[in-house]
Design a protein around this motif. Sequence first.
Motif, PDB file in Angstrom:
ATOM      1  N   THR A   1     -21.614  -0.396   7.489  1.00 52.25           N
ATOM      2  CA  THR A   1     -21.739   0.470   8.791  1.00 52.25           C
ATOM      3  C   THR A   1     -22.845   0.047   9.594  1.00 52.25           C
ATOM      4  O   THR A   1     -23.355   0.238   8.910  1.00 52.25           O
ATOM      5  CB  THR A   1     -21.046   1.149   8.321  1.00 52.25           C
ATOM      6  OG1 THR A   1     -21.703   1.557   6.996  1.00 52.25           O
ATOM      7  CG2 THR A   1     -19.679   1.309   7.673  1.00 52.25           C
TER       8      THR A   1
ATOM      9  N   PHE B   1     -24.965   2.881   7.552  1.00 49.30           N
ATOM     10  CA  PHE B   1     -25.655   2.384   6.539  1.00 49.30           C
ATOM     11  C   PHE B   1     -27.263   1.363   7.094  1.00 49.30           C
ATOM     12  O   PHE B   1     -28.277   1.360   6.676  1.00 49.30           O
ATOM     13  CB  PHE B   1     -24.741   1.117   5.952  1.00 49.30           C
ATOM     14  CG  PHE B   1     -26.114   0.857   4.274  1.00 49.30           C
ATOM     15  CD1 PHE B   1     -26.253   1.755   3.496  1.00 49.30           C
ATOM     16  CD2 PHE B   1     -26.689  -0.638   4.144  1.00 49.30           C
ATOM     17  CE1 PHE B   1     -26.755   1.433   2.267  1.00 49.30           C
ATOM     18  CE2 PHE B   1     -27.341  -0.812   3.438  1.00 49.30           C
ATOM     19  CZ  PHE B   1     -26.784  -0.021   2.069  1.00 49.30           C
TER      20      PHE B   1
ATOM     21  N   GLU C   1     -19.295   0.162   3.038  1.00 52.13           N
ATOM     22  CA  GLU C   1     -19.526   1.397   2.966  1.00 52.13           C
ATOM     23  C   GLU C   1     -20.916   0.657   3.700  1.00 52.13           C
ATOM     24  O   GLU C   1     -21.287   1.119   4.790  1.00 52.13           O
ATOM     25  CB  GLU C   1     -20.268   1.939   2.172  1.00 52.13           C
ATOM     26  CG  GLU C   1     -19.118   3.158   1.835  1.00 52.13           C
ATOM     27  CD  GLU C   1     -19.526   4.418   0.778  1.00 52.13           C
ATOM     28  OE1 GLU C   1     -18.626   5.087   0.430  1.00 52.13           O
ATOM     29  OE2 GLU C   1     -20.263   4.142   0.319  1.00 52.13           O
TER      30      GLU C   1
ATOM     31  N   SER D   1     -22.024   7.331  -2.950  1.00 50.99           N
ATOM     32  CA  SER D   1     -20.913   8.114  -1.755  1.00 50.99           C
ATOM     33  C   SER D   1     -19.447   8.776  -2.922  1.00 50.99           C
ATOM     34  O   SER D   1     -19.400   8.116  -4.160  1.00 50.99           O
ATOM     35  CB  SER D   1     -20.304   7.622  -1.265  1.00 50.99           C
ATOM     36  OG  SER D   1     -19.569   6.583  -1.559  1.00 50.99           O
TER      37      SER D   1
END
Length: 423
Positions: free
Chosen positions: A293, A296, A290, A54
């Motif tokens: 979440t 994901f 991340e 990201s």
Amino acid sequence: MPVTALPADVPVSSYGPDLDVLRRQDPEIADVMLGEVRRQQDSLQLIAAENFTSPAVLAALGSPLANKYAEGYPGARHHGGCEYVDAAERIAVDRATALFGAEHANVQPHSGSSAVLAAYAALLRPGDTVLAMGLPYGGHLTHGSPANFSGRWFDFVPYGVEPDSGLIDYEQVRELARGRRPKAIVCGSISYPRHVDYALFREIADEVGAYLIADAAHPMGLVAGGAAPSPVPYADVVCATTHKVLRGPRGGMILCGSELAERIDRAVFPFTQGGAQMHTIAAKAVAFGEAATPAFTAYAHQVVEHAQVLAAALAAEGFAVTTGGTDTHLITADPAPLGVDGPTARARLAAAGLVLDTCALPYGDGRGIRLGTAAVTTQGMGPAEMARIAMLFTLALDEDPERTARVRAEVRDLAGRFPPYGR
């Protein structure tokens, strides 16, 4: 050589912080970087070990944390001024243990191989016997290659797969363990597309009094998203990378129980590594956050779905897909039915913008191809694109310059519709 022009529709910030500064200071290196950006934009990244991080992970990697020397661990560094990098490492450790349900995490290993080296250093002594998947069946270099420290320092005994199914031969594992009484058993590989039966490996290890080391570099991102079984409840030590499906920075990590925590930490530093790369550790923390979440979790399941669609489509195109399919992000296949070997296939596919690897083939003299769906799924592609990619494979293997050019143009168009950054 002039600096490569940036695509007009993608902001400079999408490629990482301060790229304009780099272009002014060192246009030669900027040109190399932007050439790689263009390569990633114009081709399909199907290497199973690669993904797109990201922008937040990229920002951490390019941060001033790169300036800090921090040998040791939080609260016990060999350098001053570590209060902020200590906080970053503690956050990374807390997030890793929560994400994977582990009692202890070491996030300092520079790579997956570094993590495995530290695990061996913590548990083994030179000359000890270790049972691991043989390299011809998908084992990693750290699983006993004579070119690697593992094959030179330890007595590795390889296990393989069943000739007909291509699945791990667990009875062979048990028989070898009983006969050789290894100090450790390693489960995991770089080109085995099915889930590993960690509970059965644990049972075999307990029977012979061996440590169980899970080298889960490839599936750990799927584990984080609940799309693959976790080795953590079964293995004494779990080694993994933080890139691949996990979408973090290039690096490694080790998970273990509290009883082995001190041995693992001392094996990482000071035994096998020096100062930690604090910018990378911060980027790992971002990636762990991340991965915790719901988005994901959905991504991880999509990666598997897309791999299964692509594997079935490749089989329909005439490729011999090993094990008959996949449970993970990873596919291995033999292109021999289409008249080419693995290295030739890789070269022709690369010429058409389809980037992947070769791999060993169980019970064969040649090499096949290894690919994965993590990166293209990150880009937003779906099942329809997977089916089309399989068709492009077949077209690209035809040694016809005009057809290769047409496939290359379609690949460029497909990649352009799903840019990794700037969406």
